[in-house]
Structure formats: C-alpha cells, structure tokens
Design a protein around this motif. Structure first.
Motif, PDB file in Angstrom:
ATOM      1  N   VAL A   1       1.033  -1.248   0.022  1.00 35.24           N
ATOM      2  CA  VAL A   1      -0.103  -0.482   0.213  1.00 35.24           C
ATOM      3  C   VAL A   1       0.927   1.206  -0.066  1.00 35.24           C
ATOM      4  O   VAL A   1       1.836   1.170   0.545  1.00 35.24           O
ATOM      5  N   LEU A   2       0.373   2.149  -0.789  1.00 33.85           N
ATOM      6  CA  LEU A   2       1.706   3.466  -0.710  1.00 33.85           C
ATOM      7  C   LEU A   2       0.499   4.780  -0.964  1.00 33.85           C
ATOM      8  O   LEU A   2      -0.992   4.551  -1.167  1.00 33.85           O
ATOM      9  N   GLY A   3       0.852   5.714  -0.231  1.00 33.53           N
ATOM     10  CA  GLY A   3       0.029   6.931   0.022  1.00 33.53           C
ATOM     11  C   GLY A   3       0.128   7.250   1.511  1.00 33.53           C
ATOM     12  O   GLY A   3       0.496   6.687   2.380  1.00 33.53           O
ATOM     13  N   ASN A   4      -0.349   8.295   1.773  1.00 33.49           N
ATOM     14  CA  ASN A   4      -0.400   9.396   2.973  1.00 33.49           C
ATOM     15  C   ASN A   4      -1.768   9.549   3.102  1.00 33.49           C
ATOM     16  O   ASN A   4      -2.262   8.363   3.878  1.00 33.49           O
TER      17      ASN A   4
ATOM     18  N   ALA B   1      -7.792  -5.199  -1.050  1.00 39.20           N
ATOM     19  CA  ALA B   1      -7.380  -4.125  -1.784  1.00 39.20           C
ATOM     20  C   ALA B   1      -8.106  -3.367  -0.465  1.00 39.20           C
ATOM     21  O   ALA B   1      -7.298  -2.543   0.144  1.00 39.20           O
ATOM     22  N   ARG B   2      -9.266  -3.988   0.020  1.00 45.84           N
ATOM     23  CA  ARG B   2     -10.280  -2.454   1.089  1.00 45.84           C
ATOM     24  C   ARG B   2      -9.857  -3.033   1.843  1.00 45.84           C
ATOM     25  O   ARG B   2      -9.849  -1.895   2.733  1.00 45.84           O
ATOM     26  N   LEU B   3      -9.120  -4.059   2.233  1.00 46.72           N
ATOM     27  CA  LEU B   3      -9.295  -4.452   4.060  1.00 46.72           C
ATOM     28  C   LEU B   3      -7.815  -3.605   4.087  1.00 46.72           C
ATOM     29  O   LEU B   3      -8.363  -3.254   5.559  1.00 46.72           O
ATOM     30  N   CYS B   4      -7.330  -3.998   3.298  1.00 49.80           N
ATOM     31  CA  CYS B   4      -5.570  -3.393   3.549  1.00 49.80           C
ATOM     32  C   CYS B   4      -5.741  -1.278   3.726  1.00 49.80           C
ATOM     33  O   CYS B   4      -4.708  -1.667   4.551  1.00 49.80           O
TER      34      CYS B   4
ATOM     35  N   ALA C   1       3.248   0.800   3.166  1.00 42.54           N
ATOM     36  CA  ALA C   1       3.677  -0.464   3.357  1.00 42.54           C
ATOM     37  C   ALA C   1       3.196  -1.857   3.157  1.00 42.54           C
ATOM     38  O   ALA C   1       2.612  -1.897   1.363  1.00 42.54           O
ATOM     39  N   ARG C   2       3.976  -3.289   4.101  1.00 37.99           N
ATOM     40  CA  ARG C   2       2.853  -4.375   3.200  1.00 37.99           C
ATOM     41  C   ARG C   2       2.674  -5.283   4.764  1.00 37.99           C
ATOM     42  O   ARG C   2       2.544  -4.873   5.043  1.00 37.99           O
TER      43      ARG C   2
END
Length: 344
Positions: free
Chosen positions: A209-212, A269-272, A285-286
């Motif tokens: 997952v990438l982003g702020n 994807a939504r869960l992560c 993060a992974r």
C-alpha cells in the motif's frame, strides 16, 4: 534522471552493518548480500540524479545529529530497522526527525510504534473489526498458560522483531510441550516476550500500500513453495528470507496471485487500505495475509517500510502495476516530502 522532479540531497539512513560497498563483484554477490536493498536503493537514487550520502548512524542520537548537521539533506531516505539495537526505538528516531523539521521517507512515529508492537497492532485491527489471528503474549517474567481460545496448531514469534527473526519450522507447534520449548527459545535467543498466535493454514499473500491520505493498493503477490517437504508448514523462516541456497532448495516462488476472482481482489485491497488507516500509517507498507478457507482474508502483519530490493515483493508488485523501480522510489520520496509539509 527523467523520473525525478528535481535532484535532492539525500541522506540514506541504514544499519551500520548494511552500508553497501560502492561496487559489487557480480549479480550473485548482490543477491546473496544482506545489504542488497541498500545497494539497490542507493544506486537507483543516484541514477535518478540525486546526490546520495549513505549513513550507518544507528547507535546514538549524537551520532545521528552529527550526520544530519554535516549532510544537511533535503530528505532522509529511511532504511533503518532498529536503533541502538532496539526495534522499538525506531519510532523515537522518527519523532526526532520531525522535531528537527527534517523530511524523511516512510512511516510516521505513531504508525511505526503501532506496528512494531505486534500485540497492539492486533488489538487496533480487531477494534476496527479487521480479522487477525487469535493470540496471547508469553511474558519473559511470568509463567504462560495457554488460554482455551488458542487451539493448535500455533505459531510462536517475537512480539517486536520483524524480518522473520527467530522464526523457523519449529516455530509452528502442535502440543503444549513444544509450545513451552518454543516460548523459551524466543525468550532466551531473541530476548523479547513471545507472541503465541493461531497458525492459519492457507495461501500466503502480500499486498503493498502506498500513500499518505489517498491510498493505492498494489497488485496482490503470493509466496509459494514448489519443493516443501510433506507436512512442513508454508512459512517464511529467517533462514529462507536471507539464504539463497535455502530458497532454491524449497523451490521458493513469488509472483502475482493466481486464481483470485475480482470481488476477492477488491475485498483484499479495501481491507488493507482500512488497516493502513486504522494503524495510522503513511508512506508505504506491506500487509502479510493468509486466506482462511473458503477465502476469508486474515491480516497476519502490517510491515511499514518493507524491503525495497528491486526484486523483492513490493517493487515487483509495483512494477506489475505500472510503477517501475525508479518511479516507485520517486513516489516514496514525494510522499515523504508531502508528509513533512503537514508540519512545516
């Protein structure tokens, strides 16, 4: 050079024993070296046109302060996994960087603190109704009695160490006698309390997952074993993580997760993304996930600032999603600068 908005003066902060050589003898040496992430990141940043200063200031704040004062970096590329030999001290280093107004890459102090403390991470996720394994903590100074809710098989690991430290095939236990032995091993050889948790049989998936604030979930990656002996648990042991010969022996494979329908992919994807926000993470993060039959995703662990060697899971998944290695590192730099702007 084409991927970078402008060249930065970058202080790449890593462990003292992982400072990479300027030149490697060959590709095999790189693949077998513990500093392969540091080597790949440094060289890629330089190819992008950035000035990169590598620092192994991982022992004291005085040492780190001197490095920062001397380098005066535009941004710190943080590859530290611990500070002063303590993984739980890493969040304090990030707080120090923020107090200095120093931009840095990766997760913030709060998110890092939540993730280093695995029991706390699980409690937060459970509060947000995100599935994680049942667990209990075996303290170093107290006798442990297995609660009834924990049924075998169980896996025993450190409550704070990452990178599969202390994990072997013997970490998966099927009796109270073996459980006691493994708890003692973690206490004596890793030097931390032990996390005793439900071992979930099933496919092991990785999601980056990438982003702020606006988040991107990378394509789902899967860990597989072609030559695992009958009855052996499919886990990424410490030896497997770093030993190329062991990877070849068990037929380790990583690649895009196959045979997942679109609703399952979207649900994962939504869960992560939910977990990323619940743990107050940012940057990258992974998530390590097991699929409990008949396909329910369970988050085993969230790892902020995961391995970034160019052939590791997150960069490989990013490339599959259209973000090659230079673009990925540029994105991580950009997210670090954006995060620091919030406190300017």
């Amino acid at each position: 050079m084409g991927h970078a908005v402008k060249p930065f003066r970058v202080l790449m902060l890593t462990q003292a024993d992982l400072v990479p050589p300027e030149e490697a003898e060959n590709e095999e040496q790189i693949n077998r070296a513990p500093w392969r992430t540091d080597y790949d990141v440094r060289n890629a940043l330089r190819e992008l046109g950035h000035e990169v200063i590598v620092s192994g200031a991982d022992a004291s704040l005085d040492q780190l302060r001197a490095e920062l004062d001397d380098a005066k970096p535009d941004i710190v590329f943080n590859l530290l996994e611990m500070f002063a030999q303590r993984s739980e001290f890493l969040s304090h280093v990030l707080s120090y960087l923020e107090l200095r107004g120093q931009p840095y890459t990766g997760c913030n102090p709060v998110g890092m603190s939540f993730s280093v403390r695995k029991p706390l991470q699980r409690k937060i996720l459970r509060h947000h109704r995100i599935a994680t394994p049942e667990f209990a903590v075996a303290r170093m100074d107290k006798p442990f009695r297995r609660p009834n809710r924990l049924q075998f098989p169980l896996i025993v690991k450190s409550i704070s160490e990452h990178g599969s430290v202390g994990i072997s095939q013997a970490s998966v236990v099927t009796s109270d006698e073996r459980l006691a032995d493994r708890i003692a091993f973690v206490h004596e050889h890793v030097g931390t309390d032990a996390l005793v948790e439900e071992f979930i049989e099933g496919r092991e998936l990785y999601v980056g997952v990438l982003g702020n604030t606006r988040l991107t979930a990378l394509p789902i990656w899967e860990l597989g074993f072609d030559n695992l002996r009958d009855g052996a648990p499919n886990i990424a042991t410490s030896r497997l993580k770093w030993d190329v010969d062991e990877q070849e022996r068990v037929g380790l494979t990583t690649g895009p997760a196959a045979a997942l329908d679109d609703p399952t992919r979207q649900r994962i994807a939504r869960l992560c993304k939910r977990a990323f926000r619940a743990l107050e993470q940012n940057g990258y993060a992974r998530f390590d996930i097991r699929l409990r039959p008949p396909g329910q995703p369970v988050i085993i662990e969230s790892i902020p600032n995961p391995e970034l060697a160019c052939n590791s899971e997150v960069p490989a998944a990013a490339k599959a999603g259209g973000l090659d290695y230079p673009k990925l590192l540029t994105r991580i730099l950009s997210l670090g600068r954006q995060w620091s702007d919030r406190f300017a």
